[in-house]
Enzyme design. Structure first.
Site, mmCIF file in Angstrom:
data_model
loop_
_atom_site.group_PDB
_atom_site.id
_atom_site.type_symbol
_atom_site.label_atom_id
_atom_site.label_comp_id
_atom_site.label_asym_id
_atom_site.label_seq_id
_atom_site.Cartn_x
_atom_site.Cartn_y
_atom_site.Cartn_z
ATOM 1 C CG HIS A 129 -1.797 -1.158 1.327
ATOM 2 N ND1 HIS A 129 -2.350 -1.591 2.499
ATOM 3 C CD2 HIS A 129 -2.239 -2.031 0.372
ATOM 4 C CE1 HIS A 129 -3.082 -2.662 2.268
ATOM 5 N NE2 HIS A 129 -3.035 -2.955 0.990
ATOM 6 C CE LYS B 293 2.057 3.726 5.033
ATOM 7 N NZ LYS B 293 1.699 2.718 4.036
ATOM 8 C CE1 TYR C 55 -0.256 -0.056 10.504
ATOM 9 C CE2 TYR C 55 0.031 1.881 9.128
ATOM 10 C CZ TYR C 55 -0.657 0.729 9.451
ATOM 11 O OH TYR C 55 -1.745 0.367 8.716
ATOM 12 C CG ASP D 53 -4.305 -5.931 0.367
ATOM 13 O OD1 ASP D 53 -4.020 -6.151 1.565
ATOM 14 O OD2 ASP D 53 -4.436 -4.772 -0.106
HETATM 15 C C1 LIG Z 1 -5.179 2.527 6.458
HETATM 16 C C2 LIG Z 1 -6.471 3.005 7.078
HETATM 17 C C3 LIG Z 1 -7.655 2.304 6.925
HETATM 18 N N1 LIG Z 1 -8.801 2.763 7.494
HETATM 19 C C4 LIG Z 1 -10.020 1.967 7.342
HETATM 20 C C5 LIG Z 1 -10.399 1.688 5.903
HETATM 21 C C6 LIG Z 1 -11.010 0.317 5.951
HETATM 22 O O1 LIG Z 1 -12.407 0.435 6.221
HETATM 23 C C7 LIG Z 1 -10.348 -0.352 7.136
HETATM 24 C C8 LIG Z 1 -9.273 -1.341 6.744
HETATM 25 O O2 LIG Z 1 -8.389 -0.683 5.862
HETATM 26 P P1 LIG Z 1 -7.351 -1.537 5.017
HETATM 27 O O3 LIG Z 1 -7.972 -2.775 4.519
HETATM 28 O O4 LIG Z 1 -6.729 -0.575 4.009
HETATM 29 O O5 LIG Z 1 -6.265 -1.904 6.140
HETATM 30 P P2 LIG Z 1 -4.851 -2.583 5.847
HETATM 31 O O6 LIG Z 1 -4.936 -3.584 4.772
HETATM 32 O O7 LIG Z 1 -4.286 -2.968 7.164
HETATM 33 O O8 LIG Z 1 -4.011 -1.347 5.276
HETATM 34 C C9 LIG Z 1 -2.773 -0.952 5.810
HETATM 35 O O9 LIG Z 1 -1.863 -1.944 5.467
HETATM 36 C C10 LIG Z 1 -0.558 -1.611 5.100
HETATM 37 C C11 LIG Z 1 0.380 -2.505 5.867
HETATM 38 C C12 LIG Z 1 -0.151 -0.203 5.202
HETATM 39 O O10 LIG Z 1 1.042 0.125 5.220
HETATM 40 C C13 LIG Z 1 -1.162 0.854 5.190
HETATM 41 O O11 LIG Z 1 -0.897 1.769 6.218
HETATM 42 C C14 LIG Z 1 -2.554 0.435 5.274
HETATM 43 O O12 LIG Z 1 -3.032 0.518 3.951
HETATM 44 O O13 LIG Z 1 -9.755 0.695 7.920
HETATM 45 C C15 LIG Z 1 -8.852 3.918 8.224
HETATM 46 O O14 LIG Z 1 -9.917 4.324 8.714
HETATM 47 N N2 LIG Z 1 -7.696 4.654 8.373
HETATM 48 C C16 LIG Z 1 -6.505 4.234 7.835
HETATM 49 O O15 LIG Z 1 -5.476 4.914 8.010
#
Ligand SMILES: Cc1cn([C@H]2C[C@H](O)[C@@H](COP(=O)(O)OP(=O)(O)O[C@H]3O[C@H](C)C(=O)[C@H](O)[C@H]3O)O2)c(=O)[nH]c1=O
Length: 182
Positions: free
Chosen positions: A62, A72, A132, A168
């Site tokens: 991401h 980060k 993070y 993803d």
């Molecule tokens: C990233 C983020 C997400 N969200 C909400 C959006 C979705 O409804 C839910 C899950 O989000 P996501 O599927 O994008 O989460 P990850 O797959 O853990 O994403 C992260 O994973 C990799 C390791 C990264 O480096 C990024 O910081 C980040 O993208 O949280 C938020 O409300 N705020 C945020 O800052």
């Protein structure tokens, strides 16, 4: 506290000082002045926390587009991850290069990921929790990703992913990705 450079300019591994005694341990997991002295001047504005229940959970790769690109500072407080960064700055001599680092509750290592890098990890243990700091707020319209298994990047993951979000599973290859980093 020790901060080491890595094979990718800008990526740093930080090992905070940890004070152990018969009760357990204490450490300053972040200290703005001390981290600043060690080349981490970022003004972090948001703390993130994720739990991944299953080992082999892969989150990534991401990044956020400018003007909401994020640096980060990543650490693990339960379990263990193989943390991966990819240089996605088209003007960079290391464009498309990746590097991986094991971060765990045990080694207490932190990783600084500057803006212009895609970031992701795969968990190496059950119930892994990743904390993070980021220096720019989340902006869903600017949220982007590249494929975890892009053959042009060639990330060597220590295990095959067992859990992957639908999002993803369908990121574009690096060569087709929307990026606006210089
Ligand atoms: C990233 C983020 C997400 N969200 C909400 C959006 C979705 O409804 C839910 C899950 O989000 P996501 O599927 O994008 O989460 P990850 O797959 O853990 O994403 C992260 O994973 C990799 C390791 C990264 O480096 C990024 O910081 C980040 O993208 O949280 C938020 O409300 N705020 C945020 O800052």
């Amino acid at each position: 506290m020790i901060a080491r450079d890595t094979g990718l300019p800008g990526i740093k591994v930080i090992e905070p000082s940890c004070y152990e005694d018969e009760r357990g341990f204490f450490m300053e997991s972040y200290n703005r002045e001390r981290w600043l002295r060690n080349g981490i001047p970022h003004l972090f504005v948001q703390d993130n926390h994720s739990l991944s229940v299953m080992p082999g959970t892969l989150r990534g790769m991401h990044y956020q587009l400018e003007p909401h690109a994020q640096a980060k500072l990543v650490r693990v407080v339960a379990g263990s991850i193989f943390d991966v960064v990819v240089d996605i700055r088209r003007g960079s001599p290391t464009f498309g290069r990746w590097e991986g680092f094991e971060l765990s509750a045990g080694n207490k290592k932190q990783l600084l990921v500057p803006q212009g890098f895609a970031h992701g990890f795969i968990t190496l243990a059950a119930n892994t929790e990743v904390l993070y700091k980021v220096d720019a707020y989340y902006s869903q319209p600017h949220d982007r990703g590249i494929a975890w298994n892009d053959p042009d990047i060639g990330i060597v993951w220590p295990l095959a992913p067992s859990v992957l979000s639908a999002k993803d599973a369908k990121h574009p290859l690096l060569r087709n990705a929307e990026m606006n980093f210089t």
